[in-house]
Scaffold this active site. Sequence first.
Site, mmCIF file in Angstrom:
data_model
loop_
_atom_site.group_PDB
_atom_site.id
_atom_site.type_symbol
_atom_site.label_atom_id
_atom_site.label_comp_id
_atom_site.label_asym_id
_atom_site.label_seq_id
_atom_site.Cartn_x
_atom_site.Cartn_y
_atom_site.Cartn_z
ATOM 1 N N LYS A 26 0.816 -1.213 0.000
ATOM 2 C CA LYS A 26 0.000 0.000 0.000
ATOM 3 C C LYS A 26 0.854 1.269 0.000
ATOM 4 O O LYS A 26 0.518 2.254 -0.610
ATOM 5 C CB LYS A 26 -0.810 -0.025 1.301
ATOM 6 C CG LYS A 26 -2.237 0.387 1.159
ATOM 7 C CD LYS A 26 -2.919 0.315 2.513
ATOM 8 C CE LYS A 26 -3.914 -0.817 2.534
ATOM 9 N NZ LYS A 26 -4.731 -0.856 3.743
ATOM 10 N N GLU A 38 1.546 -2.821 26.311
ATOM 11 C CA GLU A 38 2.693 -2.060 25.784
ATOM 12 C C GLU A 38 2.299 -0.599 25.547
ATOM 13 O O GLU A 38 3.077 0.317 25.815
ATOM 14 C CB GLU A 38 3.203 -2.692 24.490
ATOM 15 C CG GLU A 38 3.933 -4.017 24.731
ATOM 16 C CD GLU A 38 4.930 -4.348 23.641
ATOM 17 O OE1 GLU A 38 4.608 -4.123 22.452
ATOM 18 O OE2 GLU A 38 6.027 -4.840 23.960
HETATM 19 P P1 FAD Z 1 2.327 -6.618 8.820
HETATM 20 O O1 FAD Z 1 3.591 -6.381 9.525
HETATM 21 O O2 FAD Z 1 1.058 -6.099 9.371
HETATM 22 O O3 FAD Z 1 2.476 -6.075 7.327
HETATM 23 C C1 FAD Z 1 1.453 -6.107 6.379
HETATM 24 C C2 FAD Z 1 1.808 -5.176 5.233
HETATM 25 O O4 FAD Z 1 0.804 -5.301 4.214
HETATM 26 C C3 FAD Z 1 1.838 -3.708 5.640
HETATM 27 O O5 FAD Z 1 2.937 -3.075 5.025
HETATM 28 C C4 FAD Z 1 0.526 -3.150 5.078
HETATM 29 O O6 FAD Z 1 0.582 -1.784 4.745
HETATM 30 C C5 FAD Z 1 0.345 -3.997 3.822
HETATM 31 N N1 FAD Z 1 -1.039 -4.146 3.395
HETATM 32 C C6 FAD Z 1 -2.107 -4.485 4.159
HETATM 33 N N2 FAD Z 1 -3.215 -4.561 3.400
HETATM 34 C C7 FAD Z 1 -2.839 -4.256 2.135
HETATM 35 C C8 FAD Z 1 -3.521 -4.205 0.895
HETATM 36 N N3 FAD Z 1 -4.825 -4.483 0.792
HETATM 37 N N4 FAD Z 1 -2.824 -3.881 -0.207
HETATM 38 C C9 FAD Z 1 -1.495 -3.609 -0.143
HETATM 39 N N5 FAD Z 1 -0.790 -3.656 1.007
HETATM 40 C C10 FAD Z 1 -1.445 -3.988 2.123
HETATM 41 N N6 FAD Z 1 4.808 -9.291 17.570
HETATM 42 C C11 FAD Z 1 5.943 -9.756 18.135
HETATM 43 O O7 FAD Z 1 6.456 -10.807 17.711
HETATM 44 N N7 FAD Z 1 6.534 -9.101 19.182
HETATM 45 C C12 FAD Z 1 6.061 -7.920 19.662
HETATM 46 O O8 FAD Z 1 6.631 -7.339 20.593
HETATM 47 C C13 FAD Z 1 4.877 -7.376 19.076
HETATM 48 N N8 FAD Z 1 4.389 -6.190 19.494
HETATM 49 C C14 FAD Z 1 3.316 -5.640 18.847
HETATM 50 C C15 FAD Z 1 2.903 -4.362 19.234
HETATM 51 C C16 FAD Z 1 1.841 -3.751 18.578
HETATM 52 C C17 FAD Z 1 1.412 -2.366 18.990
HETATM 53 C C18 FAD Z 1 1.185 -4.432 17.510
HETATM 54 C C19 FAD Z 1 0.036 -3.768 16.782
HETATM 55 C C20 FAD Z 1 1.589 -5.702 17.133
HETATM 56 C C21 FAD Z 1 2.663 -6.320 17.788
HETATM 57 N N9 FAD Z 1 3.132 -7.589 17.407
HETATM 58 C C22 FAD Z 1 4.259 -8.109 18.005
HETATM 59 C C23 FAD Z 1 2.469 -8.355 16.335
HETATM 60 C C24 FAD Z 1 3.180 -8.125 15.000
HETATM 61 O O9 FAD Z 1 3.301 -6.750 14.753
HETATM 62 C C25 FAD Z 1 2.430 -8.802 13.854
HETATM 63 O O10 FAD Z 1 2.255 -10.156 14.171
HETATM 64 C C26 FAD Z 1 3.230 -8.653 12.552
HETATM 65 O O11 FAD Z 1 3.281 -7.299 12.165
HETATM 66 C C27 FAD Z 1 2.651 -9.482 11.419
HETATM 67 O O12 FAD Z 1 3.479 -9.364 10.307
HETATM 68 P P2 FAD Z 1 2.897 -9.489 8.844
HETATM 69 O O13 FAD Z 1 4.050 -9.522 7.918
HETATM 70 O O14 FAD Z 1 1.892 -10.579 8.772
HETATM 71 O O15 FAD Z 1 2.056 -8.154 8.601
#
Ligand code: FAD
Length: 405
Positions: A38, A171
């Site tokens: 995105k 957190e």
């Molecule tokens: P994400 O990191 O969410 O990335 C998804 C990507 O896809 C983003 O760049 C987004 O913009 C993009 N995207 C989404 N929809 C679309 C679309 N329709 N079209 C194009 N692009 C799109 N986990 C830990 O292991 N340790 C921690 O300490 C921890 N702390 C956290 C603290 C907070 C405040 C939060 C919110 C979460 C935390 N987590 C933690 C959980 C962790 O952040 C998630 O499990 C992790 O980000 C998942 O990774 P991902 O690659 O699946 O997705």
Amino acid sequence: MKKPNVVVLGAGYGGLMTVTRLQKMIGVNEASITLVNKHDYHYESTWLHEAAAGTLHHERVRYAIADVIDQSKVKFIQDTVEKINLEEKQVLLQNHEPLTYDYLVVALGFESETFGIKGLKEYAFSIANVNAARQIREHIEYQFATYSTEEEKRDERLTIVVGGAGFTGIEFLGELVNRVPELCREYDVDPNRVRIICVEAAPTVLPGFDPELVEYAVNVLEKKGVEFKIGTAIKECTPEGIIVSKDDQVEEIKAGTVVWAAGVRGSRVIDESGFEAMRGRVKVDPFLRAPGHEDVFVVGDCALIINEETNRPYPPTAQIAMQQGEVCAKNLAVLIRGQGELQPFKPDLKGTVCSLGHDDAIGVVFGKKIWGTKASVMKKVIDNRALYLIGGPTLVAKKGKFKLL
Ligand code: FAD
């Protein structure tokens, strides 16, 4: 022979890990790799609570995708994915022509889940991405600024409700209790007028965490002013605050800010594309593929895997998303080359550390309980490690957390 088209959706932990590993494994002529996201930046979702509280500037939380991908091997498209057409092997985008794939990696991450609770979508904030985090920070600051200038003071403006005492909620509270005294000084507000309330429906804070560490966290946060309402369910969110119930007693809490931190689900694109899924999470096969679609890998928060020891799904974490990205890249290389064997995914959980502000934390690492300064330093090491795994020492030097306390 035609080069296979590999399309990776999402540049979060799972997607970027897949791409940065795959670009090292294969040559320019072996496959065409396209990454869709995105925005043209990646954000550290695990740092978003800091940007939301205003204890870390949002620019620190994100970095340019162009800085970590090898543009001779990976084509980046900035766009929003609308749907995956599994039959036609196509990805429909908002502003570009559909993309055709031979292999697809879905890594679209998480969204807030409000479980149908009335008014949450409309009136509560959620820490879902960089801009949502910035909005929370701005909103809280606006409440303090308005309070300091209004003639008839409305104390409820200074009440902040956090829905959920899970990892994200705790957190965020840890950052908030450090930020609020600063806001009080900046806007000449009496700290005694501020209330920070955490509402949790479960019978405990941080369900599943070690009880001694939970007690430590609760003590730290209570000493800094957090009121916990445990075993209390949010029934409704309104423009004025929230309505909660405990043991059939209903109470209205007036609040200028409500932040919902009690639920996430996988991307809606999963449901809209017809995958078999639970709340946007696909139960993947051992090689991280969607059942019935051997050319589609799902990693990160959109993937669901069961912990055989507990017979429950692993919680969605950045730790697992990155490990899945690594295995996914290896499996793609095997398929692209038509050589070798697919590797099954097995999480290698090193531990969990939950921060309580920049100088305190609790955690269990390699089976050992840690808290206080030690845990806080460990949290920063983990944060820097995530940068290192994707962008190497250059990214750590640019974005890393070096002020250890
Ligand atoms: P994400 O990191 O969410 O990335 C998804 C990507 O896809 C983003 O760049 C987004 O913009 C993009 N995207 C989404 N929809 C679309 C679309 N329709 N079209 C194009 N692009 C799109 N986990 C830990 O292991 N340790 C921690 O300490 C921890 N702390 C956290 C603290 C907070 C405040 C939060 C919110 C979460 C935390 N987590 C933690 C959980 C962790 O952040 C998630 O499990 C992790 O980000 C998942 O990774 P991902 O690659 O699946 O997705």
